[in-house]
Design a protein around this motif. Structure first.
Motif, PDB file in Angstrom:
ATOM      1  N   PRO A  52       0.841  -1.423   0.037  1.00  0.00           N
ATOM      2  CA  PRO A  52       0.006   0.002  -0.020  1.00  0.00           C
ATOM      3  C   PRO A  52       0.776   1.251  -0.073  1.00  0.00           C
ATOM      4  N   THR A  53       1.971   1.201   0.461  1.00  0.00           N
ATOM      5  CA  THR A  53       2.842   2.380   0.641  1.00  0.00           C
ATOM      6  C   THR A  53       3.301   2.796  -0.831  1.00  0.00           C
ATOM      7  N   THR A  54       3.579   1.963  -1.515  1.00  0.00           N
ATOM      8  CA  THR A  54       4.022   2.268  -2.886  1.00  0.00           C
ATOM      9  C   THR A  54       2.963   2.695  -4.079  1.00  0.00           C
ATOM     10  N   LEU A  55       1.812   2.703  -3.489  1.00  0.00           N
ATOM     11  CA  LEU A  55       0.596   3.362  -4.400  1.00  0.00           C
ATOM     12  C   LEU A  55       0.373   4.865  -4.754  1.00  0.00           C
ATOM     13  N   LYS A  56      -0.140   5.274  -5.829  1.00  0.00           N
ATOM     14  CA  LYS A  56      -0.078   6.508  -6.049  1.00  0.00           C
ATOM     15  C   LYS A  56      -1.666   6.861  -5.879  1.00  0.00           C
ATOM     16  N   ILE A  57      -2.053   7.719  -4.887  1.00  0.00           N
ATOM     17  CA  ILE A  57      -3.421   8.010  -4.532  1.00  0.00           C
ATOM     18  C   ILE A  57      -3.885   8.969  -5.360  1.00  0.00           C
ATOM     19  N   PRO A  58      -5.198   8.967  -6.134  1.00  0.00           N
ATOM     20  CA  PRO A  58      -5.621  10.117  -6.748  1.00  0.00           C
ATOM     21  C   PRO A  58      -5.978  11.410  -6.094  1.00  0.00           C
ATOM     22  N   ALA A  59      -5.505  12.575  -6.367  1.00  0.00           N
ATOM     23  CA  ALA A  59      -5.569  13.758  -5.780  1.00  0.00           C
ATOM     24  C   ALA A  59      -7.029  13.874  -4.836  1.00  0.00           C
ATOM     25  N   HIS A  60      -8.034  13.447  -5.463  1.00  0.00           N
ATOM     26  CA  HIS A  60      -9.549  13.817  -4.917  1.00  0.00           C
ATOM     27  C   HIS A  60      -9.621  12.699  -3.637  1.00  0.00           C
ATOM     28  N   TRP A  61      -8.782  11.720  -3.507  1.00  0.00           N
ATOM     29  CA  TRP A  61      -9.074  10.723  -2.449  1.00  0.00           C
ATOM     30  C   TRP A  61      -7.992  11.238  -1.125  1.00  0.00           C
ATOM     31  N   PRO A  62      -8.599  10.835  -0.102  1.00  0.00           N
ATOM     32  CA  PRO A  62      -8.005  11.099   1.174  1.00  0.00           C
ATOM     33  C   PRO A  62      -6.789  10.196   1.033  1.00  0.00           C
ATOM     34  N   ASP A  63      -5.427  10.757   1.491  1.00  0.00           N
ATOM     35  CA  ASP A  63      -4.227   9.990   1.509  1.00  0.00           C
ATOM     36  C   ASP A  63      -4.275   9.373   2.847  1.00  0.00           C
ATOM     37  N   SER A  64      -4.772   8.206   2.979  1.00  0.00           N
ATOM     38  CA  SER A  64      -4.821   7.781   4.479  1.00  0.00           C
ATOM     39  C   SER A  64      -4.327   6.242   4.572  1.00  0.00           C
ATOM     40  N   PRO A  65      -3.851   5.902   5.735  1.00  0.00           N
ATOM     41  CA  PRO A  65      -3.632   4.353   5.498  1.00  0.00           C
ATOM     42  C   PRO A  65      -4.515   3.481   5.104  1.00  0.00           C
ATOM     43  N   GLY A  66      -5.922   3.909   5.700  1.00  0.00           N
ATOM     44  CA  GLY A  66      -7.072   2.900   5.148  1.00  0.00           C
ATOM     45  C   GLY A  66      -7.308   3.015   3.693  1.00  0.00           C
ATOM     46  N   MET A  67      -7.232   4.097   3.295  1.00  0.00           N
ATOM     47  CA  MET A  67      -7.356   4.196   1.685  1.00  0.00           C
ATOM     48  C   MET A  67      -6.426   3.630   0.814  1.00  0.00           C
ATOM     49  N   ARG A  68      -5.193   3.546   1.432  1.00  0.00           N
ATOM     50  CA  ARG A  68      -4.162   2.774   0.847  1.00  0.00           C
ATOM     51  C   ARG A  68      -4.572   1.245   0.765  1.00  0.00           C
ATOM     52  N   GLU A  69      -4.697   0.873   2.136  1.00  0.00           N
ATOM     53  CA  GLU A  69      -4.871  -0.594   2.552  1.00  0.00           C
ATOM     54  C   GLU A  69      -6.287  -0.893   1.311  1.00  0.00           C
ATOM     55  N   GLN A  70      -7.355  -0.304   1.371  1.00  0.00           N
ATOM     56  CA  GLN A  70      -8.150  -0.473   0.315  1.00  0.00           C
ATOM     57  C   GLN A  70      -7.973  -0.644  -1.080  1.00  0.00           C
TER      58      GLN A  70
END
Length: 185
Positions: free
Chosen positions: A53-71
């Motif tokens: 999960p720590t290697t993923l690029k999160i879209p700008a409109h999502w909250p960059d949180s550990p839970g979002m990364r895990e999902q």
């Protein structure tokens, strides 16, 4: 108006079921196989295929949180499993001599089940995976931004098989689009 083979399987059985279907196919007749994959859908069940999960690029409109990364990692795990299964199924078609004369359509049914995705009219909700492999007809590597609908699949597949779609069928064939010809809705 007739079905010769119906099966409900789990993701670990999909590839095996394709072989069983082809084993039962009459040698002198064409075939139509419709497979519905459950990936990627909640609950995510492919942790072995999930990226870190720590290697993923999160879209700008999502909250960059550990839970979002895990999902997102769990979602990607199911996408990875699905990709592998599709590759294995294409391998079966190759092994059995069907790869060069089989129209393969891969489509999702909705966008990602994340913010601004599934059930919304934002781009992530409307961008549904759609890939067509048809040697000798669809030029590899081509892209289109034409708007098509799932209701267009039936008329398109019938037209590809040389069958005139019945008048009662909704949808519009996009066979010309697949052939690289002008297409209008």
């Amino acid at each position: 108006e007739r079905v010769d083979f119906v099966d409900t399987s789990t993701p670990t059985e999909y590839v095996e079921r394709v072989s069983q279907f082809l084993d039962q196919k009459p040698a002198d007749k064409p075939f139509f196989l419709w497979m519905n994959f459950t990936d990627p859908h909640h609950a995510w069940t492919a942790p072995e295929d999930a990226p870190d999960p720590t290697t993923l690029k999160i879209p700008a409109h999502w909250p960059d949180s550990p839970g979002m990364r895990e999902q997102l990692a769990k979602y990607c795990g199911e996408v990875n499993r699905l990709d592998r299964q599709v590759k294995e199924i294409l391998g079966i078609l190759e092994e059995r001599g069907f790869a060069d004369n089989t129209l393969v359509v891969f489509s999702g049914d909705n966008g990602m089940a994340f913010p601004h995705g599934k059930g919304s009219l934002y781009d992530p909700g409307l961008n549904v995976p759609f890939v067509v492999r048809w040697p000798g007809v669809v030029r590899p590597g081509t892209e289109s931004y034409e708007l098509i609908s799932a209701e267009d699949f039936g008329p398109t597949l019938l037209a590809a098989a040389g069958v005139t779609p019945p008048a009662r069928m909704s949808g519009v064939s996009f066979l010309p689009l697949l052939r690289g010809e002008p297409h209008t809705l």
